[in-house]
Design a protein around this motif. Structure first.
Motif: not given
Length: 211
Positions: A62-71
């Motif tokens: 659920m935390l990661r649904r609210r944070i977008g991660n770009v690599f």
């Protein structure tokens, strides 16, 4: 071992900040802590409404649904099309219904400027286009925050500028906060914003510029 200590930082909605520092200074560790990859040893910390000190394994998705991660290296699935890469993320985060999934996929592809590429495989795209897909993936769940670890590190200067313009546009139009680790001083000069330096086991405010 202790990577960073005595950290006091706040990034508000709609703001952009760069994270700079030498390799091994703790930049990636700080981003990983925000993303729930690394547990914090002490203190108080919240990210997008989650208490990171009390974060349970079941709360991480659920935390990661609210944070977008770009690599930096995109981390796309190279045996799947662009559409299949994005659908995989939505299905993994409990989206249901083909119509709803399709609408969200085509929405984010339009946002990042690669509509019409949904049936391409990653190897058929340029590096800049692959990074746009990575950013589209980060936007799928309408995040409050995007964290980006060297997102322009493998791109040429012109493509890097286009990716930064895209992140700036998302920040301004969607109100999405952006926290970005970078070694690219050209970007710091061309797209000025708040700068935070990792050094000597802690962080320092380098300068604050408006974007």
């Amino acid at each position: 071992h202790l990577v960073l200590s005595d950290i006091d930082i706040e990034l508000k909605k709609g703001k952009i900040a760069y994270l700079i520092g030498k390799t091994g200074s703790g930049k990636s560790s700080l981003l990983d802590a925000i993303y729930g990859e690394i547990k914090l040893a002490d203190g108080k910390a919240t990210a997008v409404g989650f208490d990171l000190m009390k974060l349970k394994t079941k709360d991480v998705p659920m935390l990661r649904r609210r944070i977008g991660n770009v690599f930096q290296d995109f981390k796309l699935l190279y045996d799947r099309t662009v559409y299949e890469n994005l659908r995989f993320v939505l299905e993994a985060t409990d989206w249901k219904g083909k119509r709803k999934i399709d609408e969200q996929i085509f929405k984010v592809l339009k946002m990042v400027g690669i509509s019409g590429k949904e049936n391409n495989y990653p190897h058929q795209l340029s590096g800049g286009e692959q990074q746009r897909v990575s950013i589209a993936r980060a936007l799928l769940n309408n995040p409050s925050l995007i964290i980006a670890d060297e997102p322009t590190g493998s791109l040429d200067p012109d493509t890097s500028d286009r990716i930064m313009n895209l992140l700036k546009k998302i920040n301004e139009e969607e109100g999405t906060a952006v926290f970005m680790a970078t070694h690219n001083y050209h970007i710091l000069e061309k797209f000025p914003a708040r700068i935070i330096r990792c050094a000597e086991g802690t962080i320092h405010e380098e300068q604050i510029l408006s974007m």
